[in-house]
Write an enzyme that holds these catalytic residues in place. Structure first.
Site, PDB file in Angstrom:
ATOM      1  N   VAL A   2       7.249   5.847  -1.480  1.00  0.00           N
ATOM      2  CA  VAL A   2       6.193   6.153  -0.503  1.00  0.00           C
ATOM      3  C   VAL A   2       6.813   6.966   0.632  1.00  0.00           C
ATOM      4  O   VAL A   2       7.760   6.519   1.293  1.00  0.00           O
ATOM      5  CB  VAL A   2       5.552   4.860   0.044  1.00  0.00           C
ATOM      6  CG1 VAL A   2       4.474   5.212   1.061  1.00  0.00           C
ATOM      7  CG2 VAL A   2       4.964   4.021  -1.090  1.00  0.00           C
ATOM      8  N   HIS A  14       9.688   3.645   6.180  1.00  0.00           N
ATOM      9  CA  HIS A  14       9.511   2.187   6.196  1.00  0.00           C
ATOM     10  C   HIS A  14      10.843   1.492   6.054  1.00  0.00           C
ATOM     11  O   HIS A  14      11.730   1.930   5.339  1.00  0.00           O
ATOM     12  CB  HIS A  14       8.549   1.732   5.092  1.00  0.00           C
ATOM     13  CG  HIS A  14       8.873   2.250   3.726  1.00  0.00           C
ATOM     14  ND1 HIS A  14       8.551   3.530   3.325  1.00  0.00           N
ATOM     15  CD2 HIS A  14       9.487   1.669   2.667  1.00  0.00           C
ATOM     16  CE1 HIS A  14       8.961   3.708   2.082  1.00  0.00           C
ATOM     17  NE2 HIS A  14       9.542   2.593   1.659  1.00  0.00           N
ATOM     18  N   MET A  15      10.927   0.379   6.750  1.00  0.00           N
ATOM     19  CA  MET A  15      12.093  -0.494   6.664  1.00  0.00           C
ATOM     20  C   MET A  15      11.686  -1.695   5.814  1.00  0.00           C
ATOM     21  O   MET A  15      10.668  -2.340   6.079  1.00  0.00           O
ATOM     22  CB  MET A  15      12.467  -0.946   8.082  1.00  0.00           C
ATOM     23  CG  MET A  15      13.581  -1.951   8.165  1.00  0.00           C
ATOM     24  SD  MET A  15      13.623  -2.666   9.841  1.00  0.00           S
ATOM     25  CE  MET A  15      14.747  -1.564  10.649  1.00  0.00           C
ATOM     26  N   HIS A  16      12.484  -1.978   4.769  1.00  0.00           N
ATOM     27  CA  HIS A  16      12.261  -3.189   3.986  1.00  0.00           C
ATOM     28  C   HIS A  16      13.010  -4.344   4.660  1.00  0.00           C
ATOM     29  O   HIS A  16      14.212  -4.226   4.926  1.00  0.00           O
ATOM     30  CB  HIS A  16      12.843  -3.052   2.571  1.00  0.00           C
ATOM     31  CG  HIS A  16      12.202  -2.008   1.704  1.00  0.00           C
ATOM     32  ND1 HIS A  16      11.321  -2.324   0.685  1.00  0.00           N
ATOM     33  CD2 HIS A  16      12.318  -0.655   1.680  1.00  0.00           C
ATOM     34  CE1 HIS A  16      10.938  -1.212   0.067  1.00  0.00           C
ATOM     35  NE2 HIS A  16      11.537  -0.182   0.652  1.00  0.00           N
ATOM     36  N   ARG A  20       3.221  -7.458   4.024  1.00  0.00           N
ATOM     37  CA  ARG A  20       3.998  -7.921   2.877  1.00  0.00           C
ATOM     38  C   ARG A  20       3.954  -6.895   1.751  1.00  0.00           C
ATOM     39  O   ARG A  20       2.894  -6.311   1.477  1.00  0.00           O
ATOM     40  CB  ARG A  20       3.465  -9.277   2.385  1.00  0.00           C
ATOM     41  CG  ARG A  20       3.693 -10.359   3.404  1.00  0.00           C
ATOM     42  CD  ARG A  20       3.444 -11.759   2.885  1.00  0.00           C
ATOM     43  NE  ARG A  20       3.329 -12.664   4.021  1.00  0.00           N
ATOM     44  CZ  ARG A  20       4.364 -13.169   4.690  1.00  0.00           C
ATOM     45  NH1 ARG A  20       5.599 -12.875   4.318  1.00  0.00           N
ATOM     46  NH2 ARG A  20       4.167 -13.961   5.734  1.00  0.00           N
ATOM     47  N   ASP A  21       5.121  -6.695   1.121  1.00  0.00           N
ATOM     48  CA  ASP A  21       5.201  -5.765  -0.011  1.00  0.00           C
ATOM     49  C   ASP A  21       4.359  -6.298  -1.168  1.00  0.00           C
ATOM     50  O   ASP A  21       4.372  -7.490  -1.462  1.00  0.00           O
ATOM     51  CB  ASP A  21       6.669  -5.603  -0.443  1.00  0.00           C
ATOM     52  CG  ASP A  21       6.871  -4.375  -1.306  1.00  0.00           C
ATOM     53  OD1 ASP A  21       7.544  -3.436  -0.849  1.00  0.00           O
ATOM     54  OD2 ASP A  21       6.355  -4.341  -2.442  1.00  0.00           O
ATOM     55  N   ILE A  22       3.646  -5.399  -1.824  1.00  0.00           N
ATOM     56  CA  ILE A  22       2.752  -5.784  -2.917  1.00  0.00           C
ATOM     57  C   ILE A  22       3.537  -6.244  -4.150  1.00  0.00           C
ATOM     58  O   ILE A  22       3.011  -6.972  -4.992  1.00  0.00           O
ATOM     59  CB  ILE A  22       1.805  -4.594  -3.260  1.00  0.00           C
ATOM     60  CG1 ILE A  22       0.507  -5.080  -3.877  1.00  0.00           C
ATOM     61  CG2 ILE A  22       2.501  -3.555  -4.114  1.00  0.00           C
ATOM     62  CD1 ILE A  22      -0.579  -4.029  -3.935  1.00  0.00           C
ATOM     63  N   ASN A  44      15.028   3.376   2.026  1.00  0.00           N
ATOM     64  CA  ASN A  44      15.296   4.248   0.884  1.00  0.00           C
ATOM     65  C   ASN A  44      14.937   5.676   1.272  1.00  0.00           C
ATOM     66  O   ASN A  44      13.911   5.902   1.927  1.00  0.00           O
ATOM     67  CB  ASN A  44      14.455   3.811  -0.328  1.00  0.00           C
ATOM     68  CG  ASN A  44      14.858   2.443  -0.837  1.00  0.00           C
ATOM     69  OD1 ASN A  44      16.036   2.097  -0.822  1.00  0.00           O
ATOM     70  ND2 ASN A  44      13.891   1.664  -1.284  1.00  0.00           N
TER      71      ASN A  44
HETATM   72  P1  5GP Z   1      10.181   2.650  -1.368  1.00  0.00           P
HETATM   73  O1  5GP Z   1      10.620   2.611  -2.802  1.00  0.00           O
HETATM   74  O2  5GP Z   1       9.394   3.888  -1.051  1.00  0.00           O
HETATM   75  O3  5GP Z   1      11.294   2.412  -0.391  1.00  0.00           O
HETATM   76  O4  5GP Z   1       9.248   1.386  -1.173  1.00  0.00           O
HETATM   77  C1  5GP Z   1       7.867   1.422  -1.244  1.00  0.00           C
HETATM   78  C2  5GP Z   1       7.392  -0.006  -1.314  1.00  0.00           C
HETATM   79  O5  5GP Z   1       6.017  -0.037  -1.083  1.00  0.00           O
HETATM   80  C3  5GP Z   1       7.638  -0.683  -2.669  1.00  0.00           C
HETATM   81  O6  5GP Z   1       8.454  -1.833  -2.485  1.00  0.00           O
HETATM   82  C4  5GP Z   1       6.234  -1.031  -3.154  1.00  0.00           C
HETATM   83  O7  5GP Z   1       6.172  -2.267  -3.836  1.00  0.00           O
HETATM   84  C5  5GP Z   1       5.425  -1.043  -1.873  1.00  0.00           C
HETATM   85  N1  5GP Z   1       4.041  -0.667  -2.040  1.00  0.00           N
HETATM   86  C6  5GP Z   1       3.556   0.401  -2.732  1.00  0.00           C
HETATM   87  N2  5GP Z   1       2.217   0.462  -2.658  1.00  0.00           N
HETATM   88  C7  5GP Z   1       1.844  -0.602  -1.875  1.00  0.00           C
HETATM   89  C8  5GP Z   1       0.565  -1.070  -1.433  1.00  0.00           C
HETATM   90  O8  5GP Z   1      -0.497  -0.509  -1.718  1.00  0.00           O
HETATM   91  N3  5GP Z   1       0.576  -2.186  -0.656  1.00  0.00           N
HETATM   92  C9  5GP Z   1       1.727  -2.830  -0.302  1.00  0.00           C
HETATM   93  N4  5GP Z   1       1.598  -3.919   0.469  1.00  0.00           N
HETATM   94  N5  5GP Z   1       2.937  -2.407  -0.707  1.00  0.00           N
HETATM   95  C10 5GP Z   1       2.998  -1.311  -1.486  1.00  0.00           C
END
Ligand code: 5GP
Length: 115
Positions: free
Chosen positions: A97, A101-103, A29-31, A88
């Site tokens: 990050v 990753h796929m949301h 799960r996203d934080i 993204n």
């Molecule tokens: P991006 O913007 O790179 O597509 O998405 C990165 C996602 O990773 C964001 O939605 C952010 O909330 C999530 N995220 C960042 N750090 C952590 C973490 O330590 N744990 C979890 N579970 N999600 C994280």
């Protein structure tokens, strides 16, 4: 280059709410959830961005990511109403990050265009 936060989650160096795992894939799960269901589905192998994905090399892995998304959408009860899958890529894509990753987002009405 240091490990990304997602590699640390894979290696259990930092905690996460893990909801799915196979030899090749991890989902948690996203934080900072942007919808009632917001899960990140990642390959365990380090691929920084969508730009490094090659059909010839990663077809099976991509299939596994989509299988995981469908299985999780079903399990989370968002399959029938619909959901959104997002990758993204880099600065303008809003990537933070650098581990592919796929949301998986669902549980509310999504809008278009995205912000
Ligand atoms: P991006 O913007 O790179 O597509 O998405 C990165 C996602 O990773 C964001 O939605 C952010 O909330 C999530 N995220 C960042 N750090 C952590 C973490 O330590 N744990 C979890 N579970 N999600 C994280």
């Amino acid at each position: 280059m240091g490990k990304t936060i997602f590699s640390k989650i894979i290696d259990r160096e930092i905690p996460a709410d893990i909801v799915y795992e196979t030899d090749n894939i991890l989902a948690f799960r996203d934080i900072n959830p942007q919808a009632p269901v917001h899960i990140l589905i990642i390959p365990k192998v380090e691929i920084p961005t969508v730009r490094e994905v090659k059909g010839s090399e990663h077809a099976a892995l991509l299939g596994e990511l989509f299988d995981a998304a469908n299985e999780l959408a079903e399990k989370e009860g968002i399959s029938k109403e619909g959901f959104r899958l997002v990758f993204n890529c880099d600065k303008n894509g809003g990537q933070v990050v650098y581990h592919l990753h796929m949301h998986l987002l669902g549980g509310r009405q999504m809008r278009w265009p995205p912000g």
